[in-house]
Design an enzyme around this catalytic site. Sequence first.
Site, PDB file in Angstrom:
ATOM      1  N   GLU A   2      -0.141   4.010   1.237  1.00  0.00           N
ATOM      2  CA  GLU A   2       0.018   3.861   3.203  1.00  0.00           C
ATOM      3  C   GLU A   2       1.851   3.641   3.956  1.00  0.00           C
ATOM      4  O   GLU A   2       1.658   4.611   4.450  1.00  0.00           O
ATOM      5  CB  GLU A   2      -0.665   3.384   3.967  1.00  0.00           C
ATOM      6  N   TYR A  49      -1.913   0.316  10.637  1.00  0.00           N
ATOM      7  CA  TYR A  49      -1.986  -0.056   9.435  1.00  0.00           C
ATOM      8  C   TYR A  49      -0.682  -0.155   8.186  1.00  0.00           C
ATOM      9  O   TYR A  49      -0.081  -1.292   7.952  1.00  0.00           O
ATOM     10  CB  TYR A  49      -3.278   0.180   9.036  1.00  0.00           C
ATOM     11  N   SER A  99       0.685  -1.526   0.075  1.00  0.00           N
ATOM     12  CA  SER A  99       0.440  -0.325  -0.254  1.00  0.00           C
ATOM     13  C   SER A  99       0.682   1.481   0.209  1.00  0.00           C
ATOM     14  O   SER A  99       1.979   1.253  -0.138  1.00  0.00           O
ATOM     15  CB  SER A  99      -1.011  -0.011   1.122  1.00  0.00           C
TER      16      SER A  99
HETATM   17  P1  NDP Z   1     -11.302  -4.892   1.366  1.00  0.00           P
HETATM   18  O1  NDP Z   1     -11.057  -4.433   3.184  1.00  0.00           O
HETATM   19  O2  NDP Z   1     -12.603  -4.647   0.834  1.00  0.00           O
HETATM   20  O3  NDP Z   1     -11.610  -7.025   1.875  1.00  0.00           O
HETATM   21  C1  NDP Z   1     -10.292  -7.314   2.613  1.00  0.00           C
HETATM   22  C2  NDP Z   1     -10.669  -8.779   3.010  1.00  0.00           C
HETATM   23  O4  NDP Z   1     -10.012  -9.541   3.619  1.00  0.00           O
HETATM   24  C3  NDP Z   1     -12.041  -8.999   2.973  1.00  0.00           C
HETATM   25  O5  NDP Z   1     -12.428 -10.292   1.768  1.00  0.00           O
HETATM   26  C4  NDP Z   1     -12.013  -9.813   4.442  1.00  0.00           C
HETATM   27  O6  NDP Z   1     -12.880 -10.498   4.346  1.00  0.00           O
HETATM   28  C5  NDP Z   1     -10.771 -10.836   4.315  1.00  0.00           C
HETATM   29  N1  NDP Z   1     -10.163 -10.636   5.597  1.00  0.00           N
HETATM   30  C6  NDP Z   1      -9.969  -9.172   6.430  1.00  0.00           C
HETATM   31  N2  NDP Z   1      -9.096 -10.246   7.290  1.00  0.00           N
HETATM   32  C7  NDP Z   1      -9.192 -11.485   7.320  1.00  0.00           C
HETATM   33  C8  NDP Z   1      -8.795 -12.753   7.302  1.00  0.00           C
HETATM   34  N3  NDP Z   1      -7.994 -12.983   8.939  1.00  0.00           N
HETATM   35  N4  NDP Z   1      -8.276 -13.619   7.032  1.00  0.00           N
HETATM   36  C9  NDP Z   1      -9.455 -14.122   6.236  1.00  0.00           C
HETATM   37  N5  NDP Z   1      -9.570 -13.415   5.255  1.00  0.00           N
HETATM   38  C10 NDP Z   1      -9.300 -11.560   6.515  1.00  0.00           C
HETATM   39  O7  NDP Z   1      -9.822  -4.864   1.156  1.00  0.00           O
HETATM   40  P2  NDP Z   1      -9.921  -3.836  -0.329  1.00  0.00           P
HETATM   41  O8  NDP Z   1     -10.284  -5.004  -1.851  1.00  0.00           O
HETATM   42  O9  NDP Z   1      -9.740  -3.070  -0.786  1.00  0.00           O
HETATM   43  O10 NDP Z   1      -7.802  -4.397  -0.757  1.00  0.00           O
HETATM   44  C11 NDP Z   1      -7.666  -5.425  -0.504  1.00  0.00           C
HETATM   45  C12 NDP Z   1      -6.074  -5.378  -0.535  1.00  0.00           C
HETATM   46  O11 NDP Z   1      -5.406  -4.833  -0.247  1.00  0.00           O
HETATM   47  C13 NDP Z   1      -5.755  -5.155   1.235  1.00  0.00           C
HETATM   48  O12 NDP Z   1      -5.190  -5.835   2.350  1.00  0.00           O
HETATM   49  C14 NDP Z   1      -5.542  -3.396   1.659  1.00  0.00           C
HETATM   50  O13 NDP Z   1      -4.950  -3.394   2.750  1.00  0.00           O
HETATM   51  C15 NDP Z   1      -5.280  -3.369   0.255  1.00  0.00           C
HETATM   52  N6  NDP Z   1      -5.069  -2.109  -0.754  1.00  0.00           N
HETATM   53  C16 NDP Z   1      -6.246  -1.490  -0.863  1.00  0.00           C
HETATM   54  C17 NDP Z   1      -6.254  -0.356  -1.137  1.00  0.00           C
HETATM   55  C18 NDP Z   1      -7.413   0.383  -2.259  1.00  0.00           C
HETATM   56  O14 NDP Z   1      -7.136   1.083  -2.073  1.00  0.00           O
HETATM   57  N7  NDP Z   1      -8.166  -0.289  -2.361  1.00  0.00           N
HETATM   58  C19 NDP Z   1      -5.046   0.067  -1.973  1.00  0.00           C
HETATM   59  C20 NDP Z   1      -3.464  -0.618  -1.637  1.00  0.00           C
HETATM   60  C21 NDP Z   1      -3.427  -1.729  -1.005  1.00  0.00           C
HETATM   61  P3  NDP Z   1     -14.042 -10.620   5.345  1.00  0.00           P
HETATM   62  O15 NDP Z   1     -15.521  -9.880   4.408  1.00  0.00           O
HETATM   63  O16 NDP Z   1     -15.101 -11.882   5.469  1.00  0.00           O
HETATM   64  O17 NDP Z   1     -13.979  -9.237   5.894  1.00  0.00           O
HETATM   65  P1  GDR Z   2      -7.153   5.821   3.571  1.00  0.00           P
HETATM   66  O1  GDR Z   2      -8.479   5.692   2.585  1.00  0.00           O
HETATM   67  O2  GDR Z   2      -6.546   5.785   4.788  1.00  0.00           O
HETATM   68  O3  GDR Z   2      -5.904   6.816   1.914  1.00  0.00           O
HETATM   69  O4  GDR Z   2      -6.722   4.027   2.797  1.00  0.00           O
HETATM   70  P2  GDR Z   2      -9.740   6.442   3.240  1.00  0.00           P
HETATM   71  O5  GDR Z   2     -10.296   6.482   2.244  1.00  0.00           O
HETATM   72  O6  GDR Z   2     -10.191   6.407   4.481  1.00  0.00           O
HETATM   73  O7  GDR Z   2      -8.892   7.789   3.573  1.00  0.00           O
HETATM   74  C1  GDR Z   2      -8.674   9.065   2.751  1.00  0.00           C
HETATM   75  C2  GDR Z   2      -8.297  10.254   3.489  1.00  0.00           C
HETATM   76  O8  GDR Z   2      -9.400  11.057   3.583  1.00  0.00           O
HETATM   77  C3  GDR Z   2      -9.959  11.467   5.155  1.00  0.00           C
HETATM   78  N1  GDR Z   2     -10.873  11.441   5.037  1.00  0.00           N
HETATM   79  C4  GDR Z   2     -11.659  10.845   5.454  1.00  0.00           C
HETATM   80  N2  GDR Z   2     -11.291   9.246   5.602  1.00  0.00           N
HETATM   81  C5  GDR Z   2     -12.760   8.379   5.388  1.00  0.00           C
HETATM   82  N3  GDR Z   2     -12.201   7.730   5.713  1.00  0.00           N
HETATM   83  N4  GDR Z   2     -14.025   9.437   6.248  1.00  0.00           N
HETATM   84  C6  GDR Z   2     -13.827  10.356   6.337  1.00  0.00           C
HETATM   85  O9  GDR Z   2     -15.167  11.477   6.864  1.00  0.00           O
HETATM   86  C7  GDR Z   2     -12.453  11.509   6.108  1.00  0.00           C
HETATM   87  N5  GDR Z   2     -12.792  12.460   6.002  1.00  0.00           N
HETATM   88  C8  GDR Z   2     -11.697  12.683   5.585  1.00  0.00           C
HETATM   89  C9  GDR Z   2      -8.809  10.487   5.721  1.00  0.00           C
HETATM   90  O10 GDR Z   2      -8.392  11.828   7.084  1.00  0.00           O
HETATM   91  C10 GDR Z   2      -7.414  10.723   4.858  1.00  0.00           C
HETATM   92  O11 GDR Z   2      -6.766  11.196   4.712  1.00  0.00           O
HETATM   93  C11 GDR Z   2      -7.222   3.207   1.499  1.00  0.00           C
HETATM   94  C12 GDR Z   2      -7.818   2.170   1.946  1.00  0.00           C
HETATM   95  O12 GDR Z   2      -8.298   1.276   1.044  1.00  0.00           O
HETATM   96  C13 GDR Z   2      -6.196   0.826   3.108  1.00  0.00           C
HETATM   97  O13 GDR Z   2      -6.308  -0.435   3.044  1.00  0.00           O
HETATM   98  C14 GDR Z   2      -5.166   1.413   1.765  1.00  0.00           C
HETATM   99  O14 GDR Z   2      -3.772   0.512   2.174  1.00  0.00           O
HETATM  100  C15 GDR Z   2      -4.705   2.667   1.508  1.00  0.00           C
HETATM  101  O15 GDR Z   2      -6.243   3.092   1.029  1.00  0.00           O
HETATM  102  C16 GDR Z   2      -4.011   3.529   0.236  1.00  0.00           C
END
Ligand code: NDP
Ligand code: GDR
Length: 347
Positions: free
Chosen positions: A125, A147, A123
């Site tokens: 992050e 995280y 990520s």
């Molecule tokens: P989601 O939160 O939508 O999905 C997370 C998934 O992980 C769900 O299927 C959840 O299952 C599963 N999970 C959580 N804990 C466990 C566990 N202990 N054992 C098995 N499965 C588990 O995430 P995204 O699809 O958005 O992201 C996918 C991956 O990419 C994550 O690792 C995230 O951190 C990373 N990532 C995401 C980004 C983004 O912008 N979306 C950017 C960069 C990285 P359940 O449905 O049961 O909760």
């Molecule tokens: P992020 O995504 O933390 O970048 O992680 P999120 O959408 O939660 O926040 C992005 C930015 O928005 C600001 N923010 C708020 N965020 C949330 N959730 N709710 C609010 O009301 C709000 N107001 C302002 C936050 O402070 C932050 O700066 C996501 C996740 O998908 C991670 O798993 C992944 O790794 C990173 O993106 C890349």
Amino acid sequence: MRRALITGITGQDGSYLAELLLRNGYKVCGLVRRSSSTNYDRLGSLRDQVELIPGDLLDSSSLISAIQISEPDEVYNLAAQSFVPTSWNQPVLTGEFTALGVTRMLEAIRTVNPKIRFYQASSSEMFGMVNESPQNENTRFYPRSPYGVAKLYGHWMTVNYRESYGVYAVSGILFNHESPRRGLEFVSRKVTHAVARIRLGLQQKLKMGNLDAKRDWGYAADYVEAMWLMMQQPAPEDFVIATGECHSVRELVEIAFGHIGLDYRDFVEIDPALYRPAEVDHLRGDCAKAHAKLGWRARVPFEDLVRMMVDCDLVQLQAGSGSSTPNVASPFFVTDGRPLAPLNRVS
Ligand code: NDP
Ligand code: GDR
């Protein structure tokens, strides 16, 4: 037929990746953890095309058994505790899932079949407090949340298993990517869902945190293609995946409310409780390496993404689907990869 195992298949990215791999002719298996009620909304009709295997990143023996059952050529480790604010409330659990879970999966691969290719969902992050912009594969890491720290551990373990054991292990450093299947707590979907509810008279106000934070937001369906491409290279390497554009949360709300003809300032209230203990102020990715080596680039501009998400939320709410994360079709790709007209523009 090539075979893949996806952890996190019930999540946003898992559902898009499963679709892509099925289109590419794979047999797709997904690891699912036990819960008291099923959670397969994002999979929709894909549910019948994939094999779901019970298991949990906390439980090594279940990972070994999932690999033995699925016999994959490729493992995509997408499962994690992925919501940054929760990582301050549950730092140890976040470490167990998001950090040690990676090692458990790598060990399972090493034990069962070290020839399996491994993708780790890293990520942006991990960059956290950035010292240069845009960020690329050589930028210093400085995570700002439990995280981010956990993801950095997973990233380095992936690199380490590649270097120690010769596993084909890659780390995709993906910047934020969104879609109508995004969880409701993430800022993009929180905003688009609220805008749709306000448009339909179901909600009056929207509480927000830091509007000045800036992110590089792309479309999730584009990003899973990059994951797959990384796994098809002659040698394993890590890649940054991003749009190269940076926008503030304020721009996000402005575009989303503007799309239905409203001024966000009339609806948004700042709630200090939504501020984070340590913020990542500004992220912008440089995906030149991915473009050069994978031929990948983001296809969906930020404004189109936000408007499409508002439109999809309006359609879902009007249809009373009852699911917050339904298996909405990928609207940008049903016509030769060209964006469709908005589904339900409201003037
Ligand atoms: P989601 O939160 O939508 O999905 C997370 C998934 O992980 C769900 O299927 C959840 O299952 C599963 N999970 C959580 N804990 C466990 C566990 N202990 N054992 C098995 N499965 C588990 O995430 P995204 O699809 O958005 O992201 C996918 C991956 O990419 C994550 O690792 C995230 O951190 C990373 N990532 C995401 C980004 C983004 O912008 N979306 C950017 C960069 C990285 P359940 O449905 O049961 O909760
Ligand atoms: P992020 O995504 O933390 O970048 O992680 P999120 O959408 O939660 O926040 C992005 C930015 O928005 C600001 N923010 C708020 N965020 C949330 N959730 N709710 C609010 O009301 C709000 N107001 C302002 C936050 O402070 C932050 O700066 C996501 C996740 O998908 C991670 O798993 C992944 O790794 C990173 O993106 C890349």
